[in-house]
Enzyme design. Structure first.
Site, PDB file in Angstrom:
ATOM      1  N   GLY A  69       6.610  36.979  34.799  1.00  0.00           N
ATOM      2  CA  GLY A  69       8.051  36.796  34.854  1.00  0.00           C
ATOM      3  C   GLY A  69       8.821  38.040  35.268  1.00  0.00           C
ATOM      4  N   GLN A 177      12.096  31.870  29.401  1.00  0.00           N
ATOM      5  CA  GLN A 177      12.072  31.328  28.044  1.00  0.00           C
ATOM      6  C   GLN A 177      12.361  29.830  27.985  1.00  0.00           C
ATOM      7  OE1 GLN A 177      11.168  32.364  25.095  1.00  0.00           O
ATOM      8  NE2 GLN A 177      10.649  34.450  25.677  1.00  0.00           N
ATOM      9  N   SER A 195       7.215  31.980  33.943  1.00  0.00           N
ATOM     10  CA  SER A 195       5.983  32.671  33.579  1.00  0.00           C
ATOM     11  C   SER A 195       4.994  31.720  32.927  1.00  0.00           C
ATOM     12  CB  SER A 195       6.293  33.835  32.635  1.00  0.00           C
ATOM     13  OG  SER A 195       5.126  34.573  32.338  1.00  0.00           O
ATOM     14  N   SER A 196       3.724  31.977  33.143  1.00  0.00           N
ATOM     15  CA  SER A 196       2.657  31.108  32.648  1.00  0.00           C
ATOM     16  C   SER A 196       2.373  31.287  31.155  1.00  0.00           C
ATOM     17  CB  SER A 196       1.378  31.385  33.457  1.00  0.00           C
ATOM     18  OG  SER A 196       0.236  30.865  32.831  1.00  0.00           O
ATOM     19  N   THR A 233      -4.144  39.649  46.952  1.00  0.00           N
ATOM     20  CA  THR A 233      -4.828  38.359  46.937  1.00  0.00           C
ATOM     21  C   THR A 233      -4.386  37.547  45.721  1.00  0.00           C
ATOM     22  OG1 THR A 233      -6.755  39.346  48.015  1.00  0.00           O
ATOM     23  CG2 THR A 233      -7.085  37.235  46.900  1.00  0.00           C
ATOM     24  N   CYS A 323       8.939  43.011  25.227  1.00  0.00           N
ATOM     25  CA  CYS A 323       9.067  43.963  26.337  1.00  0.00           C
ATOM     26  C   CYS A 323       9.921  45.168  25.967  1.00  0.00           C
ATOM     27  CB  CYS A 323       9.657  43.261  27.563  1.00  0.00           C
ATOM     28  SG  CYS A 323       8.558  41.994  28.244  1.00  0.00           S
TER      29      CYS A 323
END
Length: 375
Positions: A69, A177, A195-196, A233, A323
């Site tokens: 993210g 979120q 984000s995953s 990649t 974070c």
């Protein structure tokens, strides 16, 4: 230990892990390679991109996989700025943005941009009217997060996006979120970041979405991967697992939402006798707040102490966005609500996941009460 820090990260689901392992064995080739093994990876990546695009009501051609993210936030905003008219030097954001964007906009100020940092109201809301008032003749881009990771406030990004679209101003939203937790459609939003690892997918992968009709330029010239959006990649197995997690959470989103709301209501009810000492921020704003986030103020006790005591008793909670761990400053979203720095340091955050139960909440409440009574 009972995990109540799902807003920081989630464990990888069995299904996502299964797909990751399967893709790692069968789609290990470089998706840019022209041989048959590369083609298998390219097809897997295309299918993953389509699932992500469909989940937000967007065009798959606008989905660009990133390392997460934070990278999606920064690279999306910079790519959009690169495509703007050079006279568009005014930007609008908020004081509550994720640290990746807040610090990036501070850097842009030092590079010649004028940035307006909008404050929220007492409930943590950014209104369309406040955005409109901040607009200038040279405003080129607005970036407002969809849901705050600390206090859980939700912003009306569809309404804001529609208005900005009519004015020809680019709109980006950090949806890390909210993706998979509440409805999200990019019809009137130019760009978002997701984000995953917030939705039971693997860490190290996220995505930026930029409407294919929007003009942008690469941050690094000459990049070939992800249509020039970022170098490197692509991690195809991670993309496949991310798409799997996205598909799974979208299928169960409403059930999860109702489950989280029920847990939040239970916590409020159990703590009612102690409401003068333990407060849930933004409860009056519950219809515009994420139900999976519990922003808690424990009056007179520093959040760091409460968090460590919770950990001692077997509960994993946080003192704000992961974070920002290591910073001495209090959570800026809490300060933005009008609390002093000292008061804001009395903040802790609990956040729910699909495996959180009512019994977990009852036990967590008992521990909080014990900490307060024994302090």
């Amino acid at each position: 230990m009972i995990y109540l820090d799902y807003a920081a990260t989630t464990p990888m689901s069995d299904n996502a892990l299964h797909i990751y392992t399967k893709a790692a064995k069968s789609a290990f080739g470089n998706s840019s390679s022209l041989h048959d093994i590369g083609e298998i990876s390219a097809k897997t990546l295309h299918a993953s991109r389509k699932i992500i695009g469909d989940s937000i009501g967007g065009n798959e051609k606008g989905v660009y996989f990133t390392s997460g993210g934070s990278e999606a936030n920064i690279v999306a905003v910079q790519s959009l700025l690169n495509g703007l008219d050079s006279n568009k030097k005014h930007l609008i954001t908020t004081v509550m943005e994720h640290s990746s964007l807040f610090t990036y906009f501070k850097r842009l100020e030092s590079e010649g941009f004028e940035v307006t940092f909008l404050p929220p109201d007492k409930y943590g809301n950014i209104s369309l009217s406040s955005v409109k008032k901040a607009i200038k003749s040279d405003t080129g881009l607005v970036s407002i997060q969809h849901g705050n990771s600390e206090i859980g406030s939700i912003q009306p990004i569809e309404e804001i996006g529609l208005s900005l679209k009519e004015m020809g101003i680019i709109f980006h939203s950090d949806c890390v979120q909210t993706f998979g937790k509440i409805p999200l459609n990019v019809t009137n939003i130019d760009a978002i970041s997701i984000s995953s690892h917030k939705i039971y997918g693997p860490k190290g992968i996220g995505a930026a979405y930029i409407n294919p009709s929007i003009h942008w330029h690469p941050v690094i010239q000459g990049t070939t991967h992800e249509s020039g959006f970022r170098p490197g990649t692509v991690d195809v197995p991670a993309a496949a697992a991310f798409a799997t997690a996205a598909n799974d959470i979208m299928t169960n989103r409403n059930d999860f939402y109702n489950h989280y709301q029920k847990l939040k209501n239970l916590f409020i009810d159990l703590l009612h006798p102690y409401k003068e000492k333990i407060t849930v921020l933004n409860w009056d704003n519950k219809f515009h707040s994420l139900p999976n986030i519990l922003p808690i103020m424990v009056k007179g006790i520093e959040g760091q102490y409460v968090m460590l005591e919770c950990n001692r008793f077997g509960f994993a909670v946080s003192t704000g966005s992961a974070c920002q761990v290591g910073m001495q400053a209090p959570p800026k979203s809490v300060v933005a609500l009008g609390y002093s720095d000292q008061e804001a340091k009395q903040f802790i955050r609990a956040s729910f996941g699909k495996d959180t139960t009512e019994e977990h909440i009852r036990r967590f409440t008992d521990i909080l009460i014990r900490i307060v009574e024994n302090f």
